[in-house]
Each structure stands twice: as C-alpha cells, then as structure tokens.
Write a protein that holds these residues in place. Structure first.
Motif: not given
Length: 353
Positions: A236, A238, A266, A270, A318, A321
């Motif tokens: 989450e 990154t 995934k 994010k 997401s 994002s």
C-alpha cells in the motif's frame, strides 16, 4: 524548541524555515538527529536474527553496505522503517526512529530471548552515541577537509569507520533530504567539538525539524506515524522495493503471507504524491474525486519552497492512483483542484559513485 518523541528538538534556528530549506538544497546544513535509536547486532546468527524481523535481504549486502528496510508485524503492517548496515567489523549497525525507540527495542529484545532460547548466537548493543546529519551539495567538499578516506569511494548507502577532524566516528552516506549527505555517529562526549568544527565552515548552517520535514516531503520520503504505520502494508505504501527478491520467495518475514500476495494482486489503496496551488494542504485533508466523493486522505503536506506550489502525499483508492489523475482536496471546507504526481517532487541528488 518542541517536544518530539520524548526529546526537546529545534524546529528552527536563527534562519527562517524557508531559508534553512533552501540553504540545504544549495549548500549544506547540519541536523542534530541524536534522538534516533542506534543499535549493534552481534553474533554469528546476526543476519538470521535481523531477517526474522525485517523484509530486506540482509545476507546479500556487501561489506559496509546498508539498506532501508521495514519492521513488519504478523498482519503485514509496518512497525517502523530503519536502515541496516552490514559492517566489516563483524556486526550489523541499525538506525531506527526515535518515535518508535521503545517499541523497536522491546520488539528486538523479545526476538532476542526467543533466539537465545533456541540456541542461536546473537546479542544486541544499544548505543548512546550522538548522530548528526550533514546534508546538501557541498557536504563532500566540507567533510573531505577533515577525513583521510576519499569520499568519492563512499557511495550512497555505504558506511565507513573513520575519523572526522580528529574525532573517531562512523560516516554513512545517506540522509532524509534527497540531497547528497552523510549521517555521522560520534561519541556523545565529542559531538559538540565535531559540530563546532563543521560549523566553522561558512557553507554549513544548523537546521531544524521544520526544514527536515519539508525537505523529506519534496524528496517523497515517508515519515513514520504520518505516512506509514502498523495499519499500512509495504505494498500500500509503494515500498515493495524494500522487500528482497529472495525474501518474497522464502516468505520468512513477519506478515509475508499477507504482503507477498498483495504484490501480485494489488491493493485497494495506494500511497501517492499530489500537487496543488492555493491554500496549503496538510495532514488529514480529505482527498476527493472530481465529482466530490471522498477517495482518500492526505498524510503529509506543505508548501514546497523549491516548487512554489503545495506538495503532499496520502492514500487514495487505487483506481485514482495513476500519475496525472485530476482530483480535489478539501481545504477549509472548499474543494481545491489537485493532480496525482510522481515522487520525488524535487529530483534527488544521491551520490552513487
């Protein structure tokens, strides 16, 4: 001065926050980061011990090389971020956050008891040395005057035992500003001597927490407790790059059974960067879609002294994002246009050799 993780810390010195920030980007600044927790891990099972706590591949590090890593819990959440260096003196050198010092030391001690009971050879040594960070493009010129080793041979994330201006210390090429810089671990009894010697060079000025925060945010770097915490997974956040490739296969770090599947499948949210103009965007500002639906929240934000616009990071659904996505932020109950942006906002200048 402000209270910070049980320490009294300077927000700024005589120069303004903006002036300190820009001085770091153009010359170099000295930050007192002695509040950070410094630990040595000894014993022949030190790597196995550390890898039972963090996501990094410590075994693959070269001598005197370090890596950013994460303590994770069994639910896949981030307990802290830290730098682990594999020294050629026979121990691991670990630097973690002051705000998590009690939690980190208790966590490591609990794991130590477990390892010792199982017959492993490992020991912890918590240091009371001071730590200062010298950050900025002229750092190497300033420091080179006082060290015999050629700093050109010390790239980003490598460390050396040396002496600086006659003071024994460990110099690690790293930092929290996005600029070329070092962190210097030095005996507490001699840190004032070394600091005064460095400050005698007009290139160097003292800088406080205010500039440290805006510099790290421009560099897209997380602050523990704001941008990452025990409810956030590395995927989450990154921060997948911190997870060693071998470790993804062995799945032998805390929370691996939750974290590793997320890498392929995934996540619902994010961490992203965003930029806006107008009123400043701060922590907890709601992030909205263009039709006004709440899609996330800002975790850190400030006006960027370098870019002359607002920069922030936060978590969004997401679906929103992708860089360039138009969104809104709710500042003082008004929706302000913003754009999802790649990080770092200001290009980094790490010295990679």
């Amino acid at each position: 001065m402000v209270e910070f993780a049980g320490w009294s810390m300077p927000v700024q010195y005589t120069d303004s926050h903006i002036s300190s920030h820009m001085h770091t980007r153009t010359h170099c600044s000295l930050f007192d980061v002695s509040h950070m927790l410094q630990t040595k891990v000894h014993g022949k099972d030190q790597v196995k011990f550390m890898e039972s706590l963090v996501v990094a591949d410590i075994a693959e590090l070269k001598d005197n090389q370090g890596t950013l890593s994460l303590f994770t819990n069994d639910k896949g959440g981030i307990m802290d971020d830290l730098i682990v260096t594999k020294t050629d003196q026979g121990y691991l050198y670990v630097v973690s956050n002051a705000g998590c010092a009690d939690k980190d030391s208790a966590h490591m001690k609990a794991k130590l008891s477990e390892f010792k009971a199982a017959g492993f050879d490992v020991d912890l040594e918590f240091l009371d040395d001071a730590l200062i960070a010298v950050q900025g493009p002229s750092m190497s010129r300033v420091l080179q005057e006082g060290v015999k080793d050629n700093l050109k041979n010390l790239p980003f994330m490598f460390s050396a035992l040396t002496s600086a201006f006659g003071v024994p210390c460990r110099v690690t090429r790293c930092g929290y500003t996005g600029e070329d810089g070092v962190e210097i671990s030095v005996p507490s009894s001699r840190v004032v001597e070394l600091t005064e010697r460095l400050l005698s060079n007009p290139e160097v000025k003292l800088s406080g927490l205010g500039a440290r925060d805006s510099l790290r945010l421009e560099a897209g770097l997380c602050l523990y407790g704001n941008d990452i915490d025990e409810t956030t997974t590395p995927v989450e956040a990154t921060l997948v790059w911190t997870i060693g490739k071998r470790r993804r296969q062995t799945r032998d770090f805390p929370g691996a059974d939750i974290i590793v599947p997320q890498i392929k499948n995934k996540t619902q949210r994010k961490r992203v960067g965003l930029v806006s103009t107008g009123p400043p965007v701060r922590q907890h500002t709601p992030i909205l879609s263009t039709d006004g639906k709440v899609i996330g929240e800002v975790t850190s934000g400030c006006p960027s002294p370098c870019l002359k616009k607002n920069v922030a990071m936060g978590y969004v659904d997401s679906a929103f994002s992708k860089n360039g996505t138009q969104i809104q932020v709710e500042v003082r109950k008004k929706a302000v246009p913003a754009t999802i942006s790649k990080m770092p906002f200001v290009p980094t200048n790490y010295y990679t050799g």
